[in-house]
Design an enzyme around this catalytic site. Structure first.
Site, PDB file in Angstrom:
ATOM      1  CD  GLU A 236      -9.270  -1.885  -1.281  1.00  0.00           C
ATOM      2  OE1 GLU A 236      -8.709  -1.810  -0.172  1.00  0.00           O
ATOM      3  OE2 GLU A 236      -8.644  -2.114  -2.339  1.00  0.00           O
TER       4      GLU A 236
ATOM      5  CB  ILE B  99      -5.888  -5.954   4.014  1.00  0.00           C
ATOM      6  CG1 ILE B  99      -6.516  -6.939   5.000  1.00  0.00           C
ATOM      7  CG2 ILE B  99      -4.393  -6.245   3.856  1.00  0.00           C
ATOM      8  CD1 ILE B  99      -6.290  -8.407   4.660  1.00  0.00           C
ATOM      9  CG  ASP B 100      -3.493   0.732   2.457  1.00  0.00           C
ATOM     10  OD1 ASP B 100      -3.882   0.569   1.283  1.00  0.00           O
ATOM     11  OD2 ASP B 100      -2.681   1.614   2.778  1.00  0.00           O
TER      12      ASP B 100
ATOM     13  CG  ASP C 199      -5.753   3.015  -0.939  1.00  0.00           C
ATOM     14  OD1 ASP C 199      -5.851   3.183  -2.173  1.00  0.00           O
ATOM     15  OD2 ASP C 199      -5.903   1.920  -0.374  1.00  0.00           O
TER      16      ASP C 199
ATOM     17  CB  THR D 107      -4.337  -6.473  -0.731  1.00  0.00           C
ATOM     18  OG1 THR D 107      -5.374  -5.849   0.029  1.00  0.00           O
ATOM     19  CG2 THR D 107      -4.761  -7.884  -1.106  1.00  0.00           C
TER      20      THR D 107
ATOM     21  CG  ASP E 292      -7.561  -0.367   2.369  1.00  0.00           C
ATOM     22  OD1 ASP E 292      -6.775   0.159   1.547  1.00  0.00           O
ATOM     23  OD2 ASP E 292      -7.775  -1.600   2.407  1.00  0.00           O
TER      24      ASP E 292
HETATM   25  C1  LIP Z   1      -2.813  -0.152  -2.163  1.00  0.00           C
HETATM   26  C2  LIP Z   1      -2.364   1.259  -1.847  1.00  0.00           C
HETATM   27  C3  LIP Z   1      -1.093   1.609  -2.602  1.00  0.00           C
HETATM   28  C4  LIP Z   1      -1.316   1.451  -4.089  1.00  0.00           C
HETATM   29  C5  LIP Z   1      -1.739   0.032  -4.405  1.00  0.00           C
HETATM   30  C6  LIP Z   1      -2.991  -0.378  -3.631  1.00  0.00           C
HETATM   31  P1  LIP Z   1      -4.651  -1.827  -1.262  1.00  0.00           P
HETATM   32  O1  LIP Z   1      -4.028  -0.356  -1.497  1.00  0.00           O
HETATM   33  O2  LIP Z   1      -2.148   1.371  -0.467  1.00  0.00           O
HETATM   34  O3  LIP Z   1      -0.706   2.918  -2.322  1.00  0.00           O
HETATM   35  O4  LIP Z   1      -0.138   1.767  -4.784  1.00  0.00           O
HETATM   36  O5  LIP Z   1      -2.008  -0.073  -5.787  1.00  0.00           O
HETATM   37  O6  LIP Z   1      -4.075   0.385  -4.087  1.00  0.00           O
HETATM   38  O7  LIP Z   1      -5.248  -2.218  -2.588  1.00  0.00           O
HETATM   39  O8  LIP Z   1      -3.574  -2.743  -0.863  1.00  0.00           O
HETATM   40  O9  LIP Z   1      -5.716  -1.629  -0.215  1.00  0.00           O
END
Ligand code: LIP
Length: 282
Positions: free
Chosen positions: A72, A94-95, A222, A97, A92
């Site tokens: 990412e 930190i999914d 993601d 964030t 990713d």
């Molecule tokens: C997040 C996704 C989530 C989406 C957020 C963001 P991140 O990923 O897991 O589904 O709605 O906008 O993209 O940015 O925290 O890695």
């Protein structure tokens, strides 16, 4: 290939766990949660996202120097997001964030591994819950070693559906997101939930806690790991308009079965964000 792939997956689990420890430690230090923004004022990134992605990539490069990466934060820094047939780690760091910045307790390290453009295994470490979700194609899905199985519910009116509001605040996009949400709620379903991370939402589908998750606006990093975890737990993946899922399209439905998937597809007010693998605009 069997032992080779298992060796690669074992490394993915080990580095995900190591990365999760870094995330937990960073949560206790305001400085490491200092916010920067990317595509919008609510599309957040921190130095910890960047540090964790670097840790994972450097660790993998040492053991598997020919492997490729889609990360990412590397893509955010300008690297191409192109999936080839080569062994590729889709990361990713930190999914969730935004959750991380706010100490909202659902934050995951998500690592998918692709060969010949097919996800071979996925690892999602929900590091505040200390839940290691894993799946290897054809070998089942697990959470901390316990087998996972999707819900057997066929009636969407007896279901919980997960989704997210994303990070695009353009009026037309927000309208479509709320239009879909209204339609789903009015089926009616038992409830709508969102963990704030696509990867954890997909693991909730694989665990049988929610019947389906859908979102338009996610990225390949993601959902890559979660995609094989859902399928190996007996679930299905679909595009939000009912066709085959395309992990680069930024559109996904992950569900316990085709009946529930097709029913919620009928309610989604679909749109097409710029693909992850779209050529960069000049
Ligand atoms: C997040 C996704 C989530 C989406 C957020 C963001 P991140 O990923 O897991 O589904 O709605 O906008 O993209 O940015 O925290 O890695």
């Amino acid at each position: 290939m069997d032992d080779v792939l298992q060796n690669i997956m074992d490394h993915a689990v080990a580095v995900a766990r190591e990365a999760g420890q870094v995330v937990r430690e960073a949560l206790c230090d305001e400085k490491q949660r200092d916010v920067m923004t990317k595509s919008s004022t609510v599309d957040l990134v921190t130095q910890t996202d960047q540090r964790v992605e670097h840790l994972i990539i450097q660790s993998v490069k040492k053991k598997f120097p020919t492997h490729r990466f889609i990360g990412e934060e590397s893509v955010a820094a300008g690297e191409a997001c192109v999936l080839t047939d080569d062994p590729t780690w889709i990361i990713d760091p930190i999914d969730g964030t935004t959750n991380f910045v706010h100490s909202f307790p659902f934050v995951a390290v998500s690592i998918g591994f692709s060969v010949d453009k097919k996800i071979q295994f996925g690892v999602v470490y929900s590091c505040l819950e200390d839940k290691m979700f894993t799946a290897r194609r054809g070998k089942g899905a697990f959470c901390n070693g316990e087998p996972l199985q999707v819900s057997d519910q066929e009636d969407v009116r007896r279901s919980i559906i997960a989704t997210e509001f994303g990070s695009n605040r353009e009026t037309e996009t927000v309208e479509k997101i709320f239009s879909s949400l209204r339609n789903i709620l009015n089926i009616p379903v038992h409830g709508v939930r969102g963990a704030g991370t696509a990867a954890v939402n997909m693991c909730l589908v694989a665990s049988g806690c929610v019947e389906a998750y859908y979102e338009v606006g996610v990225h390949v990093w993601d959902v890559a790991a979660g995609s094989v975890i859902v399928e190996e737990a007996g679930g299905v993946l679909m595009d939000v308009e009912g066709g085959p899922v395309d992990l680069m399209s930024r559109r996904i439905v992950a569900a316990n079965n085709g009946t529930v998937a097709h029913r919620i597809v009928k309610e989604i007010d679909a749109f097409s964000p710029t693909r992850d693998d779209a050529p960069p605009t000049q």
